[in-house]
Design an enzyme around this catalytic site. Structure first.
Site, PDB file in Angstrom:
ATOM      1  CG  HIS A  17      -1.991  -0.963   1.413  1.00 20.55           C
ATOM      2  ND1 HIS A  17      -2.267  -1.703   2.462  1.00 20.55           N
ATOM      3  CD2 HIS A  17      -2.831  -1.479   0.485  1.00 20.55           C
ATOM      4  CE1 HIS A  17      -3.106  -2.759   2.118  1.00 20.55           C
ATOM      5  NE2 HIS A  17      -3.627  -2.569   0.857  1.00 20.55           N
ATOM      6  CE  LYS A  41     -12.105  -7.432   1.096  1.00 18.82           C
ATOM      7  NZ  LYS A  41     -11.043  -7.024   0.578  1.00 18.82           N
ATOM      8  NE  ARG A  95      -3.049  -7.206  -4.417  1.00 23.58           N
ATOM      9  CZ  ARG A  95      -3.751  -7.338  -3.300  1.00 23.58           C
ATOM     10  NH1 ARG A  95      -3.303  -7.467  -2.021  1.00 23.58           N
ATOM     11  NH2 ARG A  95      -4.898  -7.329  -3.333  1.00 23.58           N
ATOM     12  CB  SER A 133      -3.948  -7.002   4.117  1.00 22.04           C
ATOM     13  OG  SER A 133      -3.583  -5.612   3.655  1.00 22.04           O
TER      14      SER A 133
HETATM   15  P1  ADP Z   1      -9.781  -3.722  -1.005  1.00 25.96           P
HETATM   16  O1  ADP Z   1     -10.651  -4.452   0.061  1.00 25.96           O
HETATM   17  O2  ADP Z   1     -10.475  -2.528  -1.508  1.00 25.96           O
HETATM   18  O3  ADP Z   1      -9.008  -4.837  -1.877  1.00 25.96           O
HETATM   19  P2  ADP Z   1      -6.909  -3.481   0.116  1.00 25.96           P
HETATM   20  O4  ADP Z   1      -6.629  -2.650   1.276  1.00 25.96           O
HETATM   21  O5  ADP Z   1      -6.669  -5.036   0.212  1.00 25.96           O
HETATM   22  O6  ADP Z   1      -8.530  -3.297   0.128  1.00 25.96           O
HETATM   23  O7  ADP Z   1      -6.347  -2.808  -1.040  1.00 25.96           O
HETATM   24  C1  ADP Z   1      -6.313  -1.353  -1.498  1.00 25.96           C
HETATM   25  C2  ADP Z   1      -5.765  -1.456  -2.926  1.00 25.96           C
HETATM   26  O8  ADP Z   1      -4.315  -1.636  -2.802  1.00 25.96           O
HETATM   27  C3  ADP Z   1      -6.073  -2.465  -4.018  1.00 25.96           C
HETATM   28  O9  ADP Z   1      -6.426  -1.589  -5.148  1.00 25.96           O
HETATM   29  C4  ADP Z   1      -5.049  -3.447  -3.864  1.00 25.96           C
HETATM   30  O10 ADP Z   1      -5.154  -3.977  -5.121  1.00 25.96           O
HETATM   31  C5  ADP Z   1      -3.971  -2.505  -3.785  1.00 25.96           C
HETATM   32  N1  ADP Z   1      -2.749  -3.375  -3.096  1.00 25.96           N
HETATM   33  C6  ADP Z   1      -2.593  -3.956  -2.103  1.00 25.96           C
HETATM   34  N2  ADP Z   1      -1.595  -4.798  -1.824  1.00 25.96           N
HETATM   35  C7  ADP Z   1      -0.761  -4.242  -2.971  1.00 25.96           C
HETATM   36  C8  ADP Z   1       0.675  -4.771  -3.566  1.00 25.96           C
HETATM   37  N3  ADP Z   1       1.253  -5.339  -2.758  1.00 25.96           N
HETATM   38  N4  ADP Z   1       0.917  -4.314  -4.676  1.00 25.96           N
HETATM   39  C9  ADP Z   1       0.188  -3.154  -5.229  1.00 25.96           C
HETATM   40  N5  ADP Z   1      -1.231  -3.039  -5.090  1.00 25.96           N
HETATM   41  C10 ADP Z   1      -1.574  -3.515  -3.606  1.00 25.96           C
END
Ligand code: ADP
Length: 163
Positions: A17, A41, A95, A133
């Protein structure tokens, strides 16, 4: 003034993030990091804890990049949240291919709801692309070392949760 919205659950915020947030600062004048309440979630960390961790990391990035970052909890539709904060861009990280299908649908639906908001995808540095996460929580729960995946404050918070 170009305003971008980077939405997510951030349960908890990872180095994936923060990589995306840092990159986003080159694209916008103000970045709004939208922390979704996301009751469905069943997040490990409550909203206040997630916001506090995101805010602490954003303060560091703000000090480094000089741009403006605002942390904004939200519960409504993403496109309405974008309107609330005057964002013309939604920023998302990509990703694996697995992300694509879902993101593809989201962009399509959001565009039907409001065609004036554009979605932009970014990829993290190769070393941070695999960080998720969900996996970080699993590793922490089983007593593994997560210090290469999340900021120090989050390492502590995870340790306290699973102690
Ligand atoms: P959501 O529930 O919206 O997926 P997340 O907190 O899991 O929320 O992710 C928020 C954003 O950050 C999403 O667009 C996700 O694809 C991106 N993201 C999370 N981890 C990574 C990573 N390692 N590399 C690139 N983008 C990431």
């Amino acid at each position: 003034m170009r305003i971008g919205l980077y939405p997510g659950t951030f349960d908890p915020v990872t180095l994936g993030h923060t990589d995306i947030i840092q990159r986003a600062m080159a694209l916008v004048d103000r970045l709004v990091v939208g922390v979704a309440i996301n009751r469905d979630k069943g997040p490990l960390f409550d909203l206040d804890a997630r916001v506090a961790m995101v805010r602490a990391e954003c303060d560091l990035i703000q000090a480094r990049t000089g741009g403006e970052i605002v942390v904004h909890p939200f519960e409504n539709l993403l496109i309405d949240c974008a309107r609330d904060v005057n964002a013309t861009l939604i920023l998302r990280g990509l990703r694996a291919v697995a992300d694509f299908e879902y993101e593809f649908q989201m962009v399509g639906m959001n565009r039907l709801l409001d065609a004036s908001v554009e979605t932009v995808f970014m990829m993290a540095d190769a070393r941070r692309q695999a960080i998720a996460s969900k996996l970080v929580k699993e590793i922490a729960r089983l007593g593994g070392d997560v210090s290469g995946f999340v900021p120090p404050m989050v390492v502590e918070a995870l340790a306290a949760k699973y102690r």
